[in-house]
Write an enzyme that holds these catalytic residues in place. Structure first.
Site, PDB file in Angstrom:
ATOM      1  N   CYS A  33       0.884  -1.089  -0.108  1.00 38.20           N
ATOM      2  CA  CYS A  33      -0.005   0.023  -0.022  1.00 38.20           C
ATOM      3  C   CYS A  33       0.994   1.169   0.000  1.00 38.20           C
ATOM      4  CB  CYS A  33      -1.145   0.081   1.197  1.00 38.20           C
ATOM      5  SG  CYS A  33      -1.902   1.276   1.256  1.00 38.20           S
ATOM      6  N   CYS A  47      -0.612   4.295   2.048  1.00 37.93           N
ATOM      7  CA  CYS A  47      -0.509   3.877   3.407  1.00 37.93           C
ATOM      8  C   CYS A  47       1.074   4.383   3.966  1.00 37.93           C
ATOM      9  CB  CYS A  47      -0.833   2.712   4.032  1.00 37.93           C
ATOM     10  SG  CYS A  47      -2.145   1.792   3.262  1.00 37.93           S
ATOM     11  N   ASP A  48       1.973   3.798   3.206  1.00 44.46           N
ATOM     12  CA  ASP A  48       3.376   3.692   3.696  1.00 44.46           C
ATOM     13  C   ASP A  48       4.601   4.516   3.075  1.00 44.46           C
ATOM     14  OD1 ASP A  48       2.558   1.812   5.701  1.00 44.46           O
ATOM     15  OD2 ASP A  48       2.621   0.156   3.977  1.00 44.46           O
TER      16      ASP A  48
END
Ligand code: NAP
Length: 328
Positions: free
Chosen positions: A151, A154-155
């Site tokens: 992701c 997200c990261d």
């Protein structure tokens, strides 16, 4: 209507659950939410089990440029919020919990929630979506969360001014690579062929970006690093044409090689295809079990778009309406 118990969702609002529901929708991506909108407008009073995290894959997406009605594009989570408000407007009830066990062959069908509640229903729409696939390497598993991610949204932030790689050659890989250029110094896209699977518009954009470098005809054989030390320090790559191996120094590896349908717990009851997608009949959303319908990525190995998921959610609600009328 008779309600026998109440349960809580994460917004602390009470959700009323009936002794016997008409239709329960499982999943809160575009398929599930659109099914809820249509079922609610047909006065079926749907109950939607959102699952956790809710919202599906669009929650991990940045700009969505190809959902009709948003000429200026829309952020994935915003799009989900919009469809949800529309379903709420017609009084869909929501429970934010996971379904732990499905009893789909019984009549009524019974859904066991993680919190221990049992929900009985005349029909179910399964819209549980799909989850990111990984390469399946031991080293990848060991370093998941320590530099290995599926992701980028997200990261990506954690890789400011660092070199990272993305594995895959589809739209997801290029979307992730372009997103990562906001943070990373260099983004290497490692693809197993010399032709991208991604759409032309995504290819044109990515190929023009200075920060993105393509490594063709190559696969990752091993992710290097130590979860107890610095996390990912590089990847060992093999060129599939000449067999040569090399090491690439990166601190992050983003895997974007497609998705597996979320059909865990359904496999012994429902007919699935070889890749574990739910099989549906003809152009409908009917499964092999009466009263069980499927919509969105969990039954679509081909198109997998937000708009096609929403379309199949609509079809599922119409199929349910017909089923409930015929089986009254
Ligand atoms: P995808 O289109 O199936 O692409 C997966 C990519 O991963 C392919 O390039 C494939 O290589 C590669 N791959 C698969 N297994 C691999 C393995 N074991 N090792 C190395 N590489 C592997 O999946 P996706 O990119 O997630 O897209 C799924 C669907 O969502 C598509 O319909 C796509 O159009 C859509 N989508 C759209 C957007 C958008 O419109 N903005 C964004 C994201 C996704 P090969 O090419 O050699 O098969």
């Amino acid at each position: 209507m008779d309600f026998n118990f109440t349960t809580e969702n994460d917004t602390e609002k009470e959700t009323k659950v009936k002794d016997l529901e008409n239709v329960v929708i499982v999943g809160s991506g575009p398929a599930g939410l659109t099914a809820a909108l249509y079922a609610a407008r047909a006065s079926l009073e749907p109950l939607l089990i959102e699952g956790m995290p809710s919202g599906g894959q669009l929650m991990d997406t940045t700009e969505v440029e190809n959902f009709p009605g948003y000429p200026e594009s829309v952020k994935g989570p915003e799009l989900i919020d919009d469809i949800k408000s529309q379903a709420e407007k017609f009084e869909t009830r929501f429970i934010t919990e996971n379904v732990e066990k499905f009893e789909l062959t019984s009549n009524p069908k019974i859904l066991h929630l993680a919190g221990g509640k049992k929900i009985k229903t005349r029909s179910v729409i399964l819209a549980t979506g799909a989850s990111a696939r990984y390469l399946g390497l031991d080293s990848e598993k060991k370093l998941k969360g320590f530099g290995v991610s599926a992701c980028a949204v997200c990261d990506g932030f954690f890789f400011k001014d660092q070199d990272v790689c993305v594995v895959g050659g589809g739209d997801s890989a290029l979307e992730d690579a372009m997103y990562l250029t906001k943070f990373a110094r260099k983004v290497h896209v490692i693809h197993r062929r010399d032709k991208l699977r991604a759409s032309r518009i995504m290819q044109d954009r990515a190929l023009k970006m200075d920060k993105i470098e393509f490594i063709w005809d190559s696969v990752v054989e091993k992710v290097l690093g130590d979860p107890k030390g610095d996390g990912v320090t590089g990847v060992k790559i093999k060129n599939v044409k000449n067999g040569k191996t090399s090491k690439l120094k990166v601190t992050g590896m983003f895997v974007a090689i497609g998705h597996n349908p979320n059909t865990k717990g359904m496999e012994n009851q429902l007919e699935l295809d070889k890749k574990r997608f739910i099989k549906t009949k003809g152009k409908s959303t009917l499964t092999n079990l009466p009263g069980v319908f499927a919509a969105g990525d969990v039954m679509d190995p081909v198109y997998q778009q937000a708009v096609t998921a929403a379309g199949s959610g609509c079809k599922a609600a119409l199929d349910v309406e017909k089923f409930l009328m015929e089986t009254k």
